[in-house]
Design a protein around this motif. Structure first.
Motif, short mmCIF file in Angstrom:
data_model
loop_
_atom_site.label_atom_id
_atom_site.label_comp_id
_atom_site.label_asym_id
_atom_site.label_seq_id
_atom_site.Cartn_x
_atom_site.Cartn_y
_atom_site.Cartn_z
N ARG A 31 -10.64 -23.84 -2.57
CA ARG A 31 -11.21 -22.64 -3.53
C ARG A 31 -12.28 -21.81 -3.00
NH1 ARG A 31 -10.25 -26.90 -8.74
NH2 ARG A 31 -10.31 -28.48 -7.02
N LEU A 703 -7.99 -33.73 -15.59
CA LEU A 703 -7.88 -32.37 -14.66
C LEU A 703 -7.08 -32.88 -13.36
CD1 LEU A 703 -11.18 -30.77 -15.28
CD2 LEU A 703 -8.93 -30.17 -16.29
N GLN A 704 -7.42 -34.07 -12.73
CA GLN A 704 -6.80 -34.44 -11.74
C GLN A 704 -6.35 -35.89 -11.90
OE1 GLN A 704 -5.61 -32.69 -9.17
NE2 GLN A 704 -7.21 -31.02 -8.69
N PRO A 705 -5.24 -36.12 -12.57
CA PRO A 705 -5.02 -37.61 -12.95
C PRO A 705 -4.55 -38.52 -11.67
CG PRO A 705 -3.30 -36.01 -13.39
CD PRO A 705 -4.37 -35.18 -12.92
N GLU A 706 -3.95 -37.96 -10.71
CA GLU A 706 -3.27 -38.94 -9.76
C GLU A 706 -3.80 -38.92 -8.48
OE1 GLU A 706 0.81 -39.37 -12.05
OE2 GLU A 706 0.49 -40.70 -10.16
N ASN A 723 7.64 -32.18 -3.32
CA ASN A 723 6.71 -31.86 -4.26
C ASN A 723 6.84 -32.68 -5.54
OD1 ASN A 723 4.04 -30.08 -4.95
ND2 ASN A 723 5.42 -29.16 -6.34
N ARG A 739 0.93 -39.36 -4.78
CA ARG A 739 1.82 -38.31 -5.17
C ARG A 739 1.68 -37.14 -4.05
NH1 ARG A 739 3.17 -38.50 -10.46
NH2 ARG A 739 4.84 -37.04 -10.24
N LEU A 741 1.76 -32.96 -2.89
CA LEU A 741 1.70 -31.80 -3.43
C LEU A 741 2.34 -30.80 -1.97
CD1 LEU A 741 0.52 -29.94 -5.67
CD2 LEU A 741 -1.63 -30.05 -4.50
N TYR B 8 5.56 -18.63 -14.01
CA TYR B 8 4.67 -19.34 -13.82
C TYR B 8 5.15 -20.68 -13.56
CZ TYR B 8 -0.02 -21.83 -13.88
OH TYR B 8 -1.21 -22.60 -13.53
N TYR B 9 5.51 -21.31 -12.56
CA TYR B 9 6.33 -22.54 -12.14
C TYR B 9 7.41 -22.95 -13.17
CZ TYR B 9 1.98 -23.19 -9.75
OH TYR B 9 0.89 -22.99 -8.95
N GLY C 14 -11.91 -21.64 -9.75
CA GLY C 14 -11.10 -22.75 -10.43
C GLY C 14 -11.47 -24.08 -10.73
N PHE C 35 0.27 -35.84 -13.47
CA PHE C 35 0.32 -34.95 -12.29
C PHE C 35 1.77 -34.04 -12.25
CE2 PHE C 35 -0.71 -34.17 -7.85
CZ PHE C 35 0.35 -33.93 -7.28
N GLY C 37 2.21 -31.28 -9.93
CA GLY C 37 2.57 -30.73 -8.77
C GLY C 37 2.49 -29.18 -8.82
N MET C 38 1.77 -28.73 -9.92
CA MET C 38 1.60 -27.35 -10.03
C MET C 38 0.42 -26.97 -9.48
SD MET C 38 3.33 -27.10 -14.01
CE MET C 38 1.98 -25.62 -14.32
N SER C 39 0.31 -26.69 -8.29
CA SER C 39 -1.15 -26.54 -7.67
C SER C 39 -1.91 -27.45 -8.05
CB SER C 39 -1.29 -24.82 -7.54
OG SER C 39 -2.44 -24.64 -6.68
N TYR C 40 -3.17 -27.04 -8.37
CA TYR C 40 -4.39 -27.84 -9.09
C TYR C 40 -4.15 -27.69 -10.52
CZ TYR C 40 -6.38 -28.79 -4.63
OH TYR C 40 -6.79 -29.40 -3.09
N ASP C 41 -3.16 -27.33 -11.11
CA ASP C 41 -3.12 -26.94 -12.64
C ASP C 41 -2.44 -28.21 -13.20
OD1 ASP C 41 -1.53 -24.63 -14.81
OD2 ASP C 41 -2.89 -26.45 -15.40
N ASN C 42 -3.18 -29.39 -13.74
CA ASN C 42 -2.34 -30.28 -14.48
C ASN C 42 -2.53 -30.34 -15.92
OD1 ASN C 42 -1.61 -32.10 -12.12
ND2 ASN C 42 -3.79 -32.14 -11.50
N THR C 43 -3.17 -29.25 -16.11
CA THR C 43 -3.39 -29.20 -17.65
C THR C 43 -2.40 -28.42 -18.26
OG1 THR C 43 -5.80 -28.85 -17.24
CG2 THR C 43 -5.08 -28.10 -19.26
N VAL C 44 -1.54 -27.39 -17.61
CA VAL C 44 -0.19 -26.65 -17.95
C VAL C 44 -0.37 -25.71 -18.78
CG1 VAL C 44 1.97 -26.86 -18.62
CG2 VAL C 44 1.14 -28.82 -17.25
N VAL C 54 -7.21 -23.26 -17.00
CA VAL C 54 -7.11 -22.58 -15.68
C VAL C 54 -5.97 -22.73 -15.08
CG1 VAL C 54 -8.34 -22.29 -13.67
CG2 VAL C 54 -9.58 -23.14 -15.55
N ALA C 55 -5.27 -21.34 -14.47
CA ALA C 55 -3.99 -21.52 -14.14
C ALA C 55 -4.03 -21.22 -12.53
CB ALA C 55 -3.20 -20.14 -14.77
N PHE C 56 -3.39 -21.73 -11.60
CA PHE C 56 -3.35 -21.58 -10.36
C PHE C 56 -2.27 -21.10 -9.71
CE2 PHE C 56 -7.28 -23.76 -9.23
CZ PHE C 56 -7.58 -24.68 -10.49
N VAL C 57 -2.19 -20.06 -8.89
CA VAL C 57 -1.01 -19.56 -8.23
C VAL C 57 -1.43 -19.24 -6.89
CG1 VAL C 57 0.55 -17.63 -8.22
CG2 VAL C 57 -0.46 -18.17 -10.42
#
Lengths: 850, 296, 262
Positions: A31, A703-706, A723, A739, A741, B8-9, C14, C35, C37-44, C54-57
Motif C-alpha cells: 500500500r 478485515l483480514q480473517p485468515e 486464488n 490461504r 492470494l 469488481y471481481y 487502504g 477470506f 481472495g479479492m485482493s485485500y478486500d474481505n469486507t466486499v 474500502v475497495a482494492f483493485v
C-alpha cells in the motif's frame, strides 16, 4: 510505512503534496508502493548490495557533498596499516579469529590509536557500545581524501565492485531502475535539497541487519543529509512505544539512557566501570554524572560516595541474555521462571515449536496481557497439542495470567519513532481485575521489599535499599526527569546533572521532560499555532531537540548550507548558536573552536564536532569499533538463501549467531533443493504484530480473517495454487498452511536469466482469538545478528505445495533426528554463551569459568 | 482499459431485493382483487338489478383479496408490528406509498360495500353503493400499481420493462379474475360477463407478455433471466398455462370440467407470470454486467 | 448548510481506519470472517452493517502518464452517496428516510418497518435490510456527530485526508483544484464522480462524491446512476392507460351481455 505506520504516513503524503518524490524499495508492491512515485522490487536480503551500489555510484560520479564530508565525517581519518578489507580477504576483514569465531577489531583502529582494553575482545553483545567508541579519536587525517588508507579511499575500494551490473545480479533490480533511484537521490541532496530514508524491520531483521542501517548512514553522510531538515534516517519502530523500551530499556544490556550495563569480570567495581566506559572526548565524557544520578534515583539516600553510590547492588552481565539465547538456555533447563509482559513470543518470535518446548521446562511463567494469548496457553493450545505429541497434563509449568490494562485505561507516555514523548491520559477505569504494568510492578516491588525486610544478608540490601515511592505515572516521569536531591526540585535538563550525588535522574536523555515542574510531554499546542518545527507539541529527547546532530545543518563557519535549508546557525553578534530548533552543540561554542591537546571533558568538543557522541566528534563512515561484523557494511547472504553470494566467497555474516540444535535445524546455505523458494514475512495494516491486540477484536479480525500467503501468478501456475485455495508451506522447523492470494504485487525477479520467486507471509495469526490460523514464524530458525541479536525473519527459504497440511501425529516434514547441523553446508558460526540465571544444576553447558 | 466486461471481481453492484414469496403472491391476489372491484363498478352502474348478486360477489372478492393481500404484504415486512407506518405519510414519488393507501382504502370500502348491499335500500344502501363505486375506481390502480412499483427501482429487468409491465399486470389481473370465476358456480349471464372480461384480459396479457419480453431482451444480459434459469422456466410455464387457459376457454361446449381446468390453468399462469418477473428481477441484480451495460 | 464528503482516492492508503472508526462509533456488528481472495478486500460491499467499505483493485497499468511502474493498486473508501435525488428516500413509504438539515439522507430507525423498498431504489446498491432486526440501515453521515459540531468518524480517522468532510461548496472547490493539480502532474485519468448535477444528472449530484482514476465500473460504481423516480413518468402513464383499458373491458363485458338481453 503506509501498511505499518498509517498515521505517521500522513506526513509522507503531505511531503508528496508539496512535491517530494517517494521511492519505495520492497520485495512486494504494498500500500506504500500504491502512492509512491517509484517502486523498486528487490530480492529480500540483498539491500546492502543495493545501498552499496548507490555508495559506489555517488563516489564514482564524484557527487558526494564534499564540504560536509570533510567537515563532519571521519572520511579524512587514516586507518592503521594493518587493516585488510573484504576485497583482500574475499569477504572477511582483517582480524578474524576462526577459533573464537569472532573479530578482533584491533586492525580496524585509527592509525596511532591504542584500541583500549575494553575494545579487544567481547564475550557479550553490548548494545550501545559506549566502551567501544569511547577511545576512538583519530589523530591523523587527510582532508584532500587522497591518502590510500584514509576512510574515503578505503570506502571507495570496498564498494568498487558494487556496480549496477552487480546490483542487478544480486538484488534483481534492473540497472536503469537502480540508476534512476541513485540519480534521484543524488539530485535531491546537497546544499539546497535533502532526502530522507525511512526503514523498519525489513532492514533490521536479518543476520546482518545492523549493517543495512550502516550502509544507509554512509549514503546519508556522503550526501550530507544527516542533521538537516528533510534529511536523516527515520527508524520506524515496531509499535507505539518501542523506542521507549530501548530508551528506558527493557533490554538486558543497557541501563536507562544507553548507559552500559556492567559486566561481570570486567566492571567489578565502580572505579573499574567508570574506567572501562570512560570516554576520551565528546559528550560521553559527561557519563559519570549520568550513572551517579541514576544510582541516586534508584537508591536514594543509601547511595553515597563512600559506598560508590550503591553500584555494587547492580546485577552484572555474565553472558548473553537476549531472547533467543535465553530461550535456548530455557530449553536446557537453565531458566526456572519467566515473566512475559505484553508480548507473544510463540507467535511473534522465531521457531515457535522450539520456544514452546523451552517453556515446558519452566517451573513457573507469568504472563500479563489483555487476552489469553497463545504464549499464555502454550501448554494446551499449540500445534504440538493439536497433533497429539504433547498433552497438557504432562506440562509441569505453573502459569500465572494477569489481565492487563489497555493504554486508554492508564496514564503514561509513548515514545515514538521520532524520540517524541507524548503523554496519554487515562480515559476509563480498567475493567475487572485488569491493572496497568506500573501498578503490577509497583505492587510486586512492595511485596518483595516486605519479604526481604528482615533479612540480614548483604545481597538483599539491593532490594531493601531500593527507593520505591513512584506510584503513579506522574511520579515515575518526575523521577525520570530528575531532581536536585536537597529540595526535590525538577532539573531543567541533563546539563544540570552532577556526579557528586546532589542530583538524581532516572534517565538522562529524558531529563527536561518535566522542566519547570510542567509535564512537557503533555503539551498539545496545535500545529496551526506554532512554527514549522512545532516544538511545543509534546517533548522530544534530548532537551526537546527535534533534529539530532543539527550542527551539521550549517557549514564549518556556522552558516547554513543554504537559505532554503537553514535550521541552526552561529549568531556571532550574540556569541551563541540559534535557529529553529535547540542547537545540538554547546550553546556558546564558536565554530572556530578547536580543543587543546590536553583538553578534558566537554572541552574536547570542537566547533565542528556535530557528532559529539563519538569521541572524535565526527560521524563514522568507517566504524573502527563498535560493530561485531566489520567496520564497513558488506553484502552477506541470509542464513538460508536461494543463491550463492555473488560478490564474495564468504557466504554469510561470519559473526552471526547460530544455535545448532535438534530443535533448530538449518537448511543448506544456498539453493537447498528441498526448500527452493525465498520467503519474506511482514505485517498488514489490519493486524498488530503477534495479534494480541487485533485477532480478538471483531472489527479488525473481519478485515483480514485468515492467514494467507501471497504468491505470483507464475508460482501459482508452476505449483498448482489457486486464488482463494490453500497452500502448505514448510521448512525443516515446521509446516504451516495458509490461504492463497495470487497477486502480481510480488513479481518474480530476473537474475542471470532465471526467474527468482519470492513468497510473502504475514505473521499475525495464532491458534486463539476470533480469527485463527497458523503462525508464519513457526517456520523460521533461530539465527541472530551479532550486534544486537535480532532474529532473521525477513529472508529465509521454504517449500510450498498446494493443499492443506496434515493434522495427524508424526514428525514434522524436514526435521531430522540425530546430529544437528549434519545437512548444513557451512561451518558453524559463533555460539554465544547464555548468561547465568542463578540456577545451579548438575548440567553445565561447558566447564568454562565465568 | 477495455470497455466491456469490467467488473469488481464479478460482484453485483446492486442489492438484491429482500422481498420474499409473499410479494409476488400479493401482486397476484391484489391484482385479482383490483380487477374484481373494477368489474364490480361496471356491474353496479350498468348491470341492473338481476346482477346484484354478481356485484356483491365482485365486492367480496375484492375485500377478501385485499385482506389476504394485506396479510401477505405484512408478512414480508422486517418489522411486522410497524405495518401501520405505511399510512404515516403519503409520498407521491413512491408507488409503494400510493399503493399502500390504495389498498388500505379500497379493501375496507369494498368490504363495507359488500356488507351494506345486504340492505335493500335506504341510506345505508346508498352508502354501500358509493363505497362500492369508490372501491371500483381504486381497483384500477390496485391492479396495476405494482408494476410501477417494481419498475420504479434500480433492478435492471424491472427498470427496463417499466413501461410495458403495467399492461401485463393489469391485463393479467383481468384474466386471472376470470379464471377465479371459472372455479365458481355462476349463472349464464354472470358466466358470460366473466368470460368476456377474461378473454379481453387474456389476449391482452399474452400480447403484453410478448412486449415485456421483447423490451427486457433489448439488452441481452438484462433479459437473460427470462430466457434462462429458474425464472426463465417459470416464464415459459406461464406462457404455456395462459395459452392453455385461453384455448380451453374459447373451445365450444359447456363442460364444467373444461371450465374448471381452464380456470386452474389461468390462475397458475397468472401466479407464474408474477413469480417469473419477481425472480427474473432478482436474478438481474446479481449480474453486474447487466447493470453496467444497461447504463452505458 | 449542506455538508458531505469528498473522497480523493489518490490519497487513500487502504488502511481501513474509516471502516473501523465507523463500526466503532456506530457499534455495528462484524460481517463475519471470510477470506475472499479479492485482493485485500474481505469486507466486499456496503450493507446494513458496513457503512464504509474500502475497495482494492490491482491492475497492470500505471496511474500517471509516466509509467515508471506498470502496475497500480487502486483503493477507494466507498460510502453512501447521500444523493441530491435519493432513490431510497423517494421510495420510502413510511417517511422513515428523510433529508436532514445537513442535506444528508437519514433513515430514522424508530419509524422504518423494513419494507425493503429503499433497497431496490438505490442505484448504487448501498442501503440494505438487516436480517437480524429487520430494519434498513446505512451511513448517517454521522448525523449525531454533526449535530454536536464534530466531523464524521471516518473523516476524523482517515490519516491521509483522503476522506474530506465539509461544506459541499468548499469541497467542490477543493476537488476542482485537486483535479487540476493531478492533471498537471500527468495523472490525466483523474476525474470527479458525482460532483454536481451536470456530471451526474440522474442523481443531480452527490453529497458524497469521489475523485477516481479509472472507470466507475472498476470500483463497482454504476456509470450512470439514476434515482428511479426521475424516469417513472412513462410508467405511471402506462398504468393510467391500462387502468382505462380495464375499465373499458369491464364496462364492455357487462354492456355486451346486458345489451344482448335487453
Amino acid at each position: 510505512m503506509a501498511e505499518c505506520h498509517p498515521v505517521g504516513f500522513q506526513w509522507v503524503m503531505e511531503a508528496k503534496r508539496r512535491g517530494a518524490k517517494i521511492i519505495h524499495v520492497d520485495p512486494r508492491f504494498t500500500r506504500t508502493s500504491a502512492v509512491a512515485d517509484l517502486h523498486v522490487p528487490i530480492r529480500a536480503g540483498s539491500d546492502i548490495a543495493f545501498l552499496g551500489g548507490i555508495v559506489r555510484h555517488i563516489l564514482e560520479t564524484g557527487r558526494y557533498f564534499h564540504d560536509y564530508v570533510v567537515t563532519f565525517t571521519n572520511a579524512p581519518a587514516i586507518i592503521t596499516d594493518e587493516f585488510r578489507d573484504t576485497e583482500d580477504l574475499d569477504g572477511l576483514f582483517s582480524g578474524w579469529d576462526s577459533d573464537k569465531n569472532q573479530y578482533d577489531p584491533k586492525s580496524w583502529a585509527y592509525e596511532g590509536v591504542e584500541p583500549g582494553q575494553s575494545g579487544t575482545t567481547h564475550e557479550q553483545s553490548t548494545g550501545e557500545p559506549l566502551s567501544e567508541r569511547a577511545q576512538m579519536q583519530h589523530k591523523h587525517r587527510d582532508e584532500t581524501l587522497q591518502h590510500p588508507r584514509c576512510v574515503f579511499q578505503i570506502l571507495k575500494r570496498h564498494y568498487s565492485r558494487y556496480t549496477p551490473e552487480m546490483v542487478e545480479e544480486t538484488c534483481g533490480v534492473p540497472q536503469d531502475l537502480f540508476l534512476q533511484v541513485a540519480e534521484t537521490l543524488i539530485q535531491n541532496s546537497g546544499r539546497e535539497r535533502t532526502s530522507a530514508f525511512c526503514y523498519a524491520v525489513g532492514w533490521t531483521q536479518h543476520s546482518v541487519g545492523a549493517q543495512y542501517i550502516r550502509t544507509a548512514t554512509i549514503i546519508q553522510q556522503l550526501l550530507g543529509n544527516m542533521g538537516r531538515p528533510g534529511g536523516g534516517i527515520l527508524a520506524l519502530r515496531g509499535h507505539a512505544s518501542i523506542q521507549g523500551s530501548t530508551d528506558i530499556p527493557t533490554l538486558y544490556n543497557l541501563l536507562p539512557g544507553y548507559l552500559a550495563m556492567p559486566k561481570a569480570k570486567k566492571d567489578v567495581n565502580f572505579a573499574k566501570y567508570l574506567e572501562n566506559n570512560h570516554a576520551k572526548g565528546g559528550w560521553w565524557t559527561e557519563f559519570p554524572k549520568y550513572i551517579v544520578s541514576l544510582l541516586k534515583a534508584w537508591y536514594g539516600e543509601h547511595a553515597t560516595r563512600e559506598n560508590d553510590w550503591c553500584y555494587d547492588y547492580l546485577p552484572l552481565l555474565t553472558g548473553d541474555h537476549s531472547h533467543m539465547t535465553t530461550y535456548a538456555a530455557m530449553a536446557d533447563g537453565l531458566v526456572k521462571g519467566y515473566f512475559i509482559v505484553g508480548e507473544n513470543p510463540v507467535v511473534g518470535s522465531m521457531n515457535g515449536g522450539f520456544q514452546r518446548a523451552a517453556m515446558r521446562k519452566l517451573e513457573w511463567l507469568v504472563v500479563r496481557d489483555f487476552q489469553l494469548i497463545e504464549t499464555a496457553e502454550f501448554w494446551k493450545s499449540s500445534p504440538e497439542n493439536e497433533r497429539g505429541e504433547v498433552s497438557s497434563e504432562d506440562v509441569q509449568t505453573e502459569v500465572f495470567f494477569f489481565p492487563a490494562a489497555a493504554h486508554t485505561e492508564k496514564d503514561g507516555t509513548f515514545t515514538n519513532t521520532q524520540r517524541l514523548l507524548q503523554w496519554h491520559h487515562q480515559a476509563v477505569e480498567p475493567p475487572g481485575d485488569c491493572r496497568s504494568d506500573l501498578d503490577f510492578v509497583y505492587d510486586l516491588g512492595q511485596r518483595l521489599k516486605a519479604l526481604y525486610l528482615s533479612s540480614n544478608d548483604p545481597k538483599d540490601l539491593a532490594i531493601q535499599n531500593l527507593t520505591w515511592d513512584a506510584k503513579t505515572s506522574d511520579d515515575v516521569l518526575r523521577e525520570i526527569n530528575g531532581w536536585t536531591v536537597a529540595d526535590r526540585a525538577p532539573v531543567e535538563g541533563y546539563t544540570k546533572l552532577k556526579d557528586d550525588g546532589s542530583t538524581a535522574c532516572g534517565c538522562w536523555i529524558y531529563s527536561g521532560c518535566y522542566k519547570d515542574g510542567v509535564n512537557q510531554t503533555a503539551r498539545r499546542k496545535p500545529a496551526s499555532e506554532q512554527d514549522w518545527v512545532a516544538a511545543e507539541w509534546a517533548w522530544s529527547w534530548p532537551m526537546n531537540r527535534r533534529i539530532l546532530y543539527n550542527r551539521a545543518s550549517a557549514d564549518a563557519e556556522g552558516r547554513p548550507w543554504s537559505d532554503r535549508k537553514r535550521y541552526v546557525w552561529w549568531d556571532d553578534a550574540h556569541h551563541k548558536w540559534t535557529g529553529f530548533d535547540v542547537p545540538d552543540i554547546i550553546a556558546d561554542r564558536p565554530p572556530s573552536y578547536r580543543p587543546a591537546e590536553d583538553a578534558n571533558g566537554l572541552d574536547t568538543i570542537g566547533g565542528t564536532d556535530a557528532f559529539m557522541m563519538n569521541a572524535d566528534g565526527k560521524s563514522w563512515i568507517f566504524a573502527p569499533k563498535g560493530l561485531q561484523d566489520g567496520p564497513l557494511p558488506t553484502h552477506y547472504e541470509p542464513q538460508e538463501s536461494v543463491m550463492r553470494n555473488p560478490i564474495y566467497g564468504q557466504q554469510c555474516d561470519p559473526s552471526r549467531m547460530e544455535w545448532r540444535r535438534r530443535e533448530n535445524p538449518y537448511h543448506k546455505a544456498w539453493a537447498d533443493p528441498a526448500y527452493p523458494y525465498l520467503i519474506t514475512t511482514y505485517r498488514l495494516t489490519e493486524h498488530h504484530t503477534a495479534g494480541g491486540m487485533s485477532r480478538w477484536l471483531q472489527w479488525l479480525a473481519e478485515l483480514q480473517p485468515e492467514m494467507f500467503c501471497e504468491v505470483s501468478p507464475e508460482i501459482a501456475a508452476e505449483k498448482g495454487l489457486h486464488n482463494g485455495g490453500w497452500a502448505t508451506i514448510s521448512t525443516a522447523r515446521a509446516v504451516i498452511e495458509a490461504r492463497v492470494l495470487v497477486t502480481e504485487r510480488i513479481k518474480p525477479l530476473r537474475i542471470r536469466g532465471r526467474l527468482l520467486h519470492q513468497i510473502g507471509l504475514p505473521y499475525h495469526w495464532g491458534s486463539k482469538g476470533l480469527v485463527r490460523g497458523d503462525s508464519a514464524n513457526e517456520l523460521i530458525a533461530f539465527v541472530g545478528d551479532p550486534n544486537v541479536s535480532i532474529q532473521e525473519s525477513k529472508a529465509f527459504t521454504a517449500n510450498i505445495e498446494p493443499g492443506r497440511r496434515g493434522r495427524g501425529r508424526g514428525p514434522i516434514a524436514g526435521t531430522q533426528e540425530g546430529e544437528s547441523g549434519q545437512w548444513r553446508d557451512q561451518p558453524p558460526a559463533r555460539f554465544k554463551k547464555p548468561g547465568k540465571h542463578g540456577v545451579v544444576t548438575a548440567r553445565n553447558i561447558s566447564g568454562e569459568e565465568t | 482499459m477495455s470497455a466491456t466486461g469490467i467488473t469488481y471481481y464479478d460482484r453485483p453492484v446492486l442489492k438484491e431485493p429482500v422481498w420474499i414469496w409473499t410479494v409476488p403472491a400479493y401482486i397476484f391476489v391484489g391484482g385479482v382483487a383490483g380487477a374484481a372491484m373494477t368489474l364490480g363498478l361496471a356491474v353496479e352502474l350498468i348491470g341492473g338489478s338481476r346482477l346484484r348478486a354478481f356485484d356483491e360477489r365482485c365486492r367480496w372478492i375484492g375485500a377478501v383479496g385485499g385482506g389476504i393481500g394485506s396479510a401477505l404484504l405484512i408478512a414480508d415486512l422486517g418489522r411486522k408490528s410497524r405495518f401501520f407506518a405505511m399510512l404515516r405519510v403519503l409520498r407521491p414519488s413512491s408507488p409503494m406509498s400510493i399503493g399502500s393507501w390504495v389498498l388500505a382504502t379500497a379493501t375496507p370500502l369494498s368490504a363495507g360495500s359488500a356488507l351494506l348491499t345486504l340492505q335493500r335500500d335506504g341510506v345505508l344502501r346508498a352508502a354501500g353503493q358509493l363505497a362500492g363505486a369508490s372501491a371500483g375506481i381504486l381497483g384500477m390502480p390496485l391492479a396495476t400499481y405494482t408494476a410501477v412499483l417494481l419498475g420504479n427501482s434500480a433492478v435492471p429487468l424491472w427498470l427496463i420493462t417499466r413501461n410495458t409491465m403495467p399492461l401485463l399486470f393489469g391485463a393479467s389481473s383481468a384474466a386471472s379474475l376470470g379464471s377465479v370465476f371459472d372455479l365458481m358456480r355462476l349463472n349464464r349471464e354472470e358466466q358470460s360477463i366473466a368470460t368476456r372480461f377474461q378473454l379481453v384480459g387474456r389476449v391482452a396479457e399474452l400480447a403484453a407478455a410478448e412486449a415485456v419480453e421483447r423490451q427486457a431482451c433489448s439488452n441481452e444480459r438484462v433479459g437473460r433471466p427470462l430466457r434462462e434459469g429458474v425464472s426463465g422456466a417459470i416464464w415459459q410455464a406461464a406462457k404455456v398455462l395462459n395459452v392453455a387457459s385461453l384455448v380451453l376457454t374459447i373451445m365450444p361446449g359447456n363442460s364444467k370440467m373444461r371450465r374448471r381446468i381452464a380456470g386452474v390453468c389461468g390462475i397458475l399462469g397468472g401466479i407464474a407470470v408474477r413469480f417469473a418477473i419477481f425472480h427474473a428481477g432478482k436474478a438481474s441484480t446479481r449480474d453486474p454486467r447487466a447493470t453496467f451495460e444497461q447504463q452505458r | 448548510m449542506p455538508t458531505g464528503f469528498f473522497t480523493d482516492t489518490t490519497l487513500c492508503i487502504g488502511c481501513k481506519a474509516c471502516e473501523v472508526a465507523c463500526k466503532q462509533w456506530n457499534q455495528l456488528p462484524s460481517d463475519g470472517y471470510n477470506f475472499t481472495g479479492m485482493s485485500y478486500d474481505n469486507t466486499v460491499q456496503l450493507d446494513a452493517s458496513t457503512w464504509r467499505h474500502v475497495a482494492f483493485v490491482e491492475r497492470p497499468a500505471p496511474v500517471s502518464e509516466q509509467p515508471v511502474n506498470s502496475f497500480s493498486w487502486l483503493m477507494l473508501s466507498d460510502v453512501c452517496k447521500h444523493c441530491n435525488r435519493a432513490g431510497c428516500l423517494e421510495n420510502c413509504p413510511t417517511g422513515a428516510i428523510i433529508r436532514t438539515e445537513f442535506d444528508s439522507v437519514f433513515v430514522q430507525p424508530d419509524i422504518c418497518n423494513g419494507c425493503g423498498y429503499c433497497v431496490v431504489g438505490c442505484p448504487f446498491g448501498v442501503i440494505d435490510r438487516n436480517p437480524t432486526d429487520g430494519l434498513a440501515w446505512k451511513c448517517t453521515l454521522c448525523y449525531d456527530r454533526q449535530k454536536a459540531h464534530m466531523e464524521p468518524a471516518c473523516a476524523k480517522a482517515c490519516p491521509t485526508d483522503s476522506i474530506q468532510f465539509g461544506e459541499i461548496a468548499d469541497l467542490r472547490t477543493k476537488a476542482a483544484a485537486r483535479i487540476e493539480q493531478l492533471h498537471g502532474q500527468g495523472v490525466s485519468a483523474a476525474y470527479l464522480y458525482g460532483a454536481d448535477e451536470a456530471s451526474q444528472p440522474g442523481t443531480e449530484g452527490l453529497n458524497a462524491f469521489f475523485l477516481l482514476v479509472d472507470r466507475p465500473e472498476t470500483y463497482n460504481l454504476p456509470p450512470n446512476p439514476v434515482a428511479p423516480a426521475k424516469r417513472a413518468g412513462p410508467s405511471w402513464a402506462s398504468m393510467a392507460v391500462t387502468s382505462l383499458g380495464l375499465l373499458a373491458a369491464a364496462f364492455g363485458a357487462v354492456a355486451s351481455v346486458r345489451g344482448g338481453r335487453r
